[in-house]
Scaffold this active site. Structure first.
Site, mmCIF file in Angstrom:
data_model
loop_
_atom_site.group_PDB
_atom_site.id
_atom_site.type_symbol
_atom_site.label_atom_id
_atom_site.label_comp_id
_atom_site.label_asym_id
_atom_site.label_seq_id
_atom_site.Cartn_x
_atom_site.Cartn_y
_atom_site.Cartn_z
ATOM 1 N N ASP A 98 31.234 43.573 -87.460
ATOM 2 C CA ASP A 98 30.820 43.456 -86.173
ATOM 3 C C ASP A 98 31.625 44.695 -85.352
ATOM 4 O OD1 ASP A 98 29.382 41.314 -86.132
ATOM 5 O OD2 ASP A 98 30.706 39.724 -85.500
ATOM 6 N N LYS A 125 20.945 42.007 -88.634
ATOM 7 C CA LYS A 125 21.532 41.573 -87.481
ATOM 8 C C LYS A 125 20.467 41.062 -86.417
ATOM 9 C CE LYS A 125 25.886 41.012 -88.748
ATOM 10 N NZ LYS A 125 26.608 39.894 -88.642
#
Length: 219
Positions: A98, A125
């Site tokens: 992330d 993602k």
């Protein structure tokens, strides 16, 4: 793994045991959650990473409420940005996926070369983040290229451009941070995607001195 350890730490605070094993985690059944009475919610290193990236690129933002001893793996943003600023950094993103958008934004704004490796999962993602970041940062003047499992970025002088946030909250925030260092106006299509994880992002962006306004279709 760090995200799972964070979950296990919260479970432990509420009296539930979870044990890490060689091939996964074991959680005994029949346990009962018990309130510890008072719990302080930690600041979110994943969201704060974008402001820290802005600082690495030259901003001066005071970021408060973060625990440097937190089990949150994303506190690794601090040494990662330090490495990027030195130059010729190789960032292993296997346990901090992330953070890649924030790291990439800082790398694009600085006159350094950065390699991000072991980040292949980012193709799965909200969008293919490796492709989206390479495309968006390149449009703004960085030399940002995809590799099989990461990015290679040569940063420097950025300029404004129209870029696509790809309906991905972290891509949008990364492009916003890059825009702070860019000469001229940047338009981010799909900027409302920040609602997923950081609904106040644009309010904080403007409160901190950034200039942002909504551009309606056809204007």
């Amino acid at each position: 793994a760090s995200y799972i350890r964070l979950t296990a730490a919260v479970l432990a605070a509420f009296g539930v045991r979870a044990r890490e094993e060689a091939d996964g985690w074991f959680v005994p059944g029949g346990q009962v959650y018990r309130s510890p009475g008072r719990v302080a919610a930690e600041g979110d290193w994943s969201a704060a990473a974008f402001w820290l990236a802005a600082n690495a690129a030259g901003s001066a933002i005071a970021v408060e409420g973060l625990d440097g001893r937190s089990p949150q793996g994303d506190r690794a943003i601090v040494p990662a940005l330090e490495a990027v600023r030195v130059g010729d950094a190789v960032i292993d993103a296997s346990d901090i996926p992330d953070l890649v958008p924030a790291i990439a934004a800082a790398a694009a704004a600085l006159p350094v070369r950065t390699r991000i490796v072991r980040a292949g999962r980012l193709r799965l993602k909200e969008c293919d983040r490796l492709a989206a970041l390479a495309r968006g940062l390149s449009a703004m003047g960085a030399d940002a290229r995809e590799t099989a499992d990461g990015l290679e970025i040569a940063g420097g002088a950025l300029h404004g451009a129209r870029v696509d946030g790809m309906n991905d909250h972290r891509v949008v925030m990364a492009l916003a941070v890059a825009a702070l260092s860019a000469q001229g106006e940047t338009v981010i299509d799909g900027a409302e995607a920040v609602e997923k994880s950081y609904p106040r992002f644009w309010a904080d962006f403007t409160a901190l001195g950034g200039h942002a306004h909504v551009e309606q279709s056809g204007q």
